[in-house]
Design an enzyme around this catalytic site. Structure first.
Site, mmCIF file in Angstrom:
data_model
loop_
_atom_site.group_PDB
_atom_site.id
_atom_site.type_symbol
_atom_site.label_atom_id
_atom_site.label_comp_id
_atom_site.label_asym_id
_atom_site.label_seq_id
_atom_site.Cartn_x
_atom_site.Cartn_y
_atom_site.Cartn_z
ATOM 1 N N GLU A 21 0.768 -1.397 0.047
ATOM 2 C CA GLU A 21 0.006 0.047 -0.043
ATOM 3 C C GLU A 21 0.727 1.250 -0.035
ATOM 4 O O GLU A 21 1.870 1.266 0.469
ATOM 5 C CB GLU A 21 -1.188 -0.049 1.179
ATOM 6 C CG GLU A 21 -1.895 -1.362 1.167
ATOM 7 C CD GLU A 21 -3.038 -1.091 2.116
ATOM 8 O OE1 GLU A 21 -3.051 -0.104 2.810
ATOM 9 O OE2 GLU A 21 -3.683 -2.153 2.553
ATOM 10 N N ASP A 173 -8.849 -2.903 -4.774
ATOM 11 C CA ASP A 173 -8.862 -3.541 -3.383
ATOM 12 C C ASP A 173 -10.185 -3.073 -2.559
ATOM 13 O O ASP A 173 -9.858 -2.971 -1.182
ATOM 14 C CB ASP A 173 -7.465 -3.152 -2.662
ATOM 15 C CG ASP A 173 -7.465 -3.999 -1.413
ATOM 16 O OD1 ASP A 173 -7.634 -5.300 -1.499
ATOM 17 O OD2 ASP A 173 -6.994 -3.575 -0.521
#
Length: 300
Positions: A21, A173
């Site tokens: 991330e 996601d």
């Protein structure tokens, strides 16, 4: 925390759920959300953190403190405690102890306003070989439309907003989303956890747009905003670049990511145009801008 440089794209062989991330994606998502006028991302800002003075020397968490070490390059590193990515192989290292990060504020606190977590109907399978139902059933949206809370209110339209938001970022996601519990179905979606956005600028992941192409629904306010941002004088990439310059860690996005948003915006509008041609404007674009009638007669 910063794990990758601005220039590093997600490797082509990486699955969406195995990528790191990005701190700059969280920052950019906040600015994009404001420009789209959704205002569903809690405030996020970039910050340079001194890992020694601001974390290691002040923490009272002994488990966290034990994960600090000095790397062979003489940089201060730590890996913390979590279910994955918490090992020396995935450590966070400063230069020598300075590290970039994104900080998000969430107001109000959970003690004041509880949140409810919902499974995204268009959630991916998170499996290397299996496909989700929506990937194999072209009429999947008809099933969703008949299922609470999507059978009433604005929840389905809010999902369409979230879909566009994710597509512009390239975020695959979005497995869950949250709402404020107190307001039941009369509320909005909170756009949390955007760290897997802006991973690829050279690829537009069209599967993110499937909810829009299957449902062919959009709020009029969203449609008008997207049309505005497609105009040269209000270009999305230009507005994003100007907005992001205010952040401490500017530049937040490299130019190819900014240009990718303009390209993706045109793709969203094309999907919508196809929907309108197929089903008619009034069946696709829902007017959420209706002005309430004056209440003067009530008080006379």
């Amino acid at each position: 925390p910063c794990r990758q440089t601005r220039e590093q794209e997600t490797p082509p062989d990486f699955f969406y759920f195995s990528d790191f991330e990005r701190h700059n994606a969280e920052i950019a998502a906040y600015h994009l959300d404001r420009i789209l006028d959704f205002r569903r991302v809690p405030p996020v800002t970039g910050r340079l953190v001194n890992m020694t003075k601001e974390i290691r020397d002040v923490t009272r968490d002994k488990k966290l403190w034990r994960t600090f070490f000095i790397s062979p390059a003489n940089n201060i590193c730590f890996y913390g405690e979590c279910s994955y990515y918490c090992s020396t192989e995935h450590a966070l290292c400063g230069k020598p102890d300075q590290i970039e990060g994104s900080l998000a504020a969430f107001l109000p606190d959970l003690a004041l306003a509880k949140r409810r977590t919902w499974r995204n109907p268009w959630r991916r399978s998170y499996h290397k070989r299996k496909k989700a139902e929506w990937e194999v059933d072209p009429d999947y949206c008809e099933e969703v439309k008949q299922t609470p809370p999507y059978d009433s209110g604005t929840r389905l339209l809010d999902i369409m907003d979230m879909t566009i938001f994710d597509f512009l970022m390239g975020n695959m996601d979005r497995h869950h989303y949250e709402t404020f519990e107190k307001f039941g179905n009369e509320t909005f979606i909170i756009h949390l956890d955007n760290g897997r956005g802006f991973g690829k600028h050279s690829h537009d992941e069209l599967s993110i747009l499937v909810p829009l192409s299957q449902c062919c629904r959009m709020k009029k306010s969203t449609h008008l905003r997207l049309q505005l941002l497609a105009k040269e004088e209000y270009k999305l990439s230009v507005l994003m670049e100007e907005s992001l310059q205010a952040d401490t860690l500017t530049p937040i996005l490299i130019k190819p990511h900014l240009e990718a948003m303009d390209r993706r915006l045109r793709l969203v509008l094309q999907v919508l145009t196809d929907c309108i041609e197929k089903e008619g404007y009034s069946n696709v674009v829902e007017d959420d801008l209706l002005i309430p009638q004056p209440m003067d007669h009530v008080f006379k």
